[in-house]
Design a protein around this motif. Structure first.
Motif, PDB file in Angstrom:
ATOM      1  N   ASN A  56     -12.007 -85.182 -51.265  1.00  0.00           N
ATOM      2  CA  ASN A  56     -12.750 -84.816 -50.052  1.00  0.00           C
ATOM      3  C   ASN A  56     -11.935 -85.141 -48.807  1.00  0.00           C
ATOM      4  N   ARG A  60     -10.418 -82.376 -46.119  1.00  0.00           N
ATOM      5  CA  ARG A  60     -10.786 -82.449 -44.695  1.00  0.00           C
ATOM      6  C   ARG A  60      -9.550 -82.649 -43.818  1.00  0.00           C
ATOM      7  N   TYR A 124     -18.631 -76.984 -50.388  1.00  0.00           N
ATOM      8  CA  TYR A 124     -17.543 -77.102 -51.346  1.00  0.00           C
ATOM      9  C   TYR A 124     -17.760 -76.109 -52.489  1.00  0.00           C
ATOM     10  N   PHE A 144     -12.700 -76.163 -49.829  1.00  0.00           N
ATOM     11  CA  PHE A 144     -13.497 -76.482 -48.647  1.00  0.00           C
ATOM     12  C   PHE A 144     -12.874 -75.717 -47.488  1.00  0.00           C
TER      13      PHE A 144
END
Length: 514
Positions: A56, A60, A124, A144
């Motif tokens: 994650n 990002r 996602y 993402f």
């Protein structure tokens, strides 16, 4: 006649005791098997949580990039993100349902149109067991925005101890299967199976569960072909005792000895110099702990430090180190305010209020020493907690400097710098060893140093062992500090005192002490 009666009683009692011990042995064997399966499930769940969290963060970070998609600068960014994340094998860009480039394959990635993801959740997309273009392997993909991460196939490679356990990683409902690892059971080929057992552990903070299953086995000594000889020789009792003793006794004994060793002053401190890269002037020392039991050889920290952390002895250990180091080095530090003393700590130590009070009390008589003390936090756990950040702020206001140790390895990652204010980074020797090589990590080392300079963080680079490595560091970062065998091995306090005769006459060159 009396001899015959005694012999019959001996046989009967022997059979009865053997049966009882055999039953207890089987119970212990099953209990050990259950504990083994549960430990595997917990380790796999921890891996799954770490992989989800780090993936994650990687996605990002990729999305935050401002470069044009798949441009040279964008590919450099993707490559850097890949290298510092152990749970992804590559990260790329996705456009119109196709992977158009990745950090490692560049724009040559043979992308093809992806099927709709197996699952979408909070922006996602997740694909599982997907054949990766330009590779013969299958892996999971997580997307993402315009970024897509390819999961490392080694994510669930647990230690050899758990290779006999089947693993299934799913969502909380069990509907979506994210990963499955089949066991290797060759080690039990000669032991009859008793039954199978499956245990399920779920994350309290993520939609993740792990089911671990394996076979329980008959206690080998209870097979008839082996039971009669053991009854005749009377070895079943010894085997039963060994089963009970060996189950956990060895580790418990070591933990008890470590607890006693900390209490009885068996933890010794050594000191390794930290020098300025530009001119090799002494900057200070790192405190290194050694366990010297009353009987037996010296034990290295890579053995007893993880043991202390696992059994809630870490704070007691670091208190012993801090207390001894301050007692031994107080006069040297007071005589030369430019010297620093680096002490290794764990996240749990900083989170412990008792440790904060301890170190503040230990330095209350000489509060100026706090400016010279660097507390290096080894990231074996999550440092993004309110208690950790609060206590770091207390320590920094008191004058202590807080550093991240072994930055770039283990759990250390760039996102931690945004949660808590740190004063410096210690770059692991893994990166030092690549300075004079063609390793891809060489560029990562350059970027870590550049990032630290831009964030106004001090830096110590570890593991300098050759003149070539020193010169390589001087070329790219002459104003940082360094540590390694080239400047001096860990030394006893008696040796340190020889290097600081009274009165201290200014800074000395580290080369004079090697």
């Amino acid at each position: 006649m009396a001899i015959k009666v005694r012999f019959k009683k001996l046989v009967l009692w022997g059979c009865a005791c053997s049966a009882v011990l055999g039953f207890l042995g089987q119970c212990a064997f099953i209990w050990a098997g259950v504990s083994h399966i549960r430990a595997a499930s917990l380790q796999a769940l921890q891996r799954a949580e770490d992989a989800a969290r780090d993936t994650n963060q990687a996605l990002r970070l990729a999305e935050a990039g401002s470069f044009e998609m798949c441009s040279d600068d964008d590919l450099v960014l993707l490559k850097q993100i890949t290298y510092v994340n152990i749970y992804i094998s590559d990260i790329g860009r996705i456009h119109d349902g196709r992977i158009v480039c990745t950090g490692l394959w560049g724009r040559n990635f043979a992308g093809h149109r992806l099927d709709p993801p197996m699952r979408t959740l909070g922006g996602y997309g997740i694909w599982t067991n997907l054949q990766i273009p330009a590779s013969r392997r299958r892996s999971n993909l997580i997307s993402f925005g315009n970024s897509v991460a390819i999961a490392s196939p080694a994510t669930f490679d647990l230690s050899e101890t758990y290779r006999d356990v089947d693993l299934r990683v799913t969502d909380g409902s069990g509907r979506y299967l994210y990963a499955a690892v089949s066991a290797r059971r060759a080690s039990h080929a000669e032991t009859p199976a008793l039954s199978g057992l499956a245990l399920r552990e779920c994350s309290p903070s993520m939609d993740l569960c792990v089911q671990a299953s394996s076979e329980l086995h008959w206690y080998p000594l209870l097979r008839p072909v082996e039971l009669l000889p053991l009854l005749a020789a009377g070895l079943l009792c010894a085997a039963g005792i060994l089963v009970v003793r060996q189950w956990g006794q060895r580790r418990d004994n070591v933990v008890d000895k470590l607890r006693e060793g900390i209490r009885d002053g068996e933890i010794a401190t050594l000191y390794q110099p930290i020098v300025c890269v530009r001119d090799l002037r002494l900057k200070g020392y790192e405190v290194l702990a050694r366990w010297r039991p009353g009987s037996g050889a010296e034990i290295a920290p890579d053995v007893f430090v993880p043991l202390a952390l696992q059994h809630q002895l870490s704070t007691a250990l670091v208190k012993a180190v801090v207390g001894q180091a301050l007692e031994q080095m107080r006069e040297i530090l007071s005589a030369d305010p430019a010297l620093v003393l680096a002490i290794n700590t764990e996240v749990v130590d900083i989170e412990e209020d008792a440790f904060i009070l301890f170190i503040l009390e230990k330095t209350s008589a000489s509060p100026e020493l706090r400016q010279q003390m660097h507390l290096e936090v080894t990231e074996r756990a999550d440092i993004c907690t309110p208690r950790f950040s609060r206590n770091v702020e207390i320590l920094r206001r008191a004058g202590f400097s807080i550093w991240i140790d072994d930055f770039g390895t283990g759990s250390a990652n760039l996102s931690h710098l945004s949660y808590t204010q740190f004063d410096g980074l210690k770059i692991d020797k893994l990166f030092t060893s690549t300075l004079n090589t063609a390793s891809p990590l060489k560029s990562v080392t350059h970027n870590l140093l550049r990032m630290a300079r831009e964030l106004d963080l001090q830096v110590v680079i570890e593991g300098i062992e050759t003149e070539e490595q020193l010169e390589a560091v001087r070329k790219i970062a002459p104003d940082i500090y360094a540590q390694g065998w080239l400047f001096g091995r860990p030394a006893e306090i008696s040796e340190i005192w020889k290097r600081h005769p009274e009165p201290l006459a200014g800074p000395a060159l580290a080369r004079d002490w090697v």
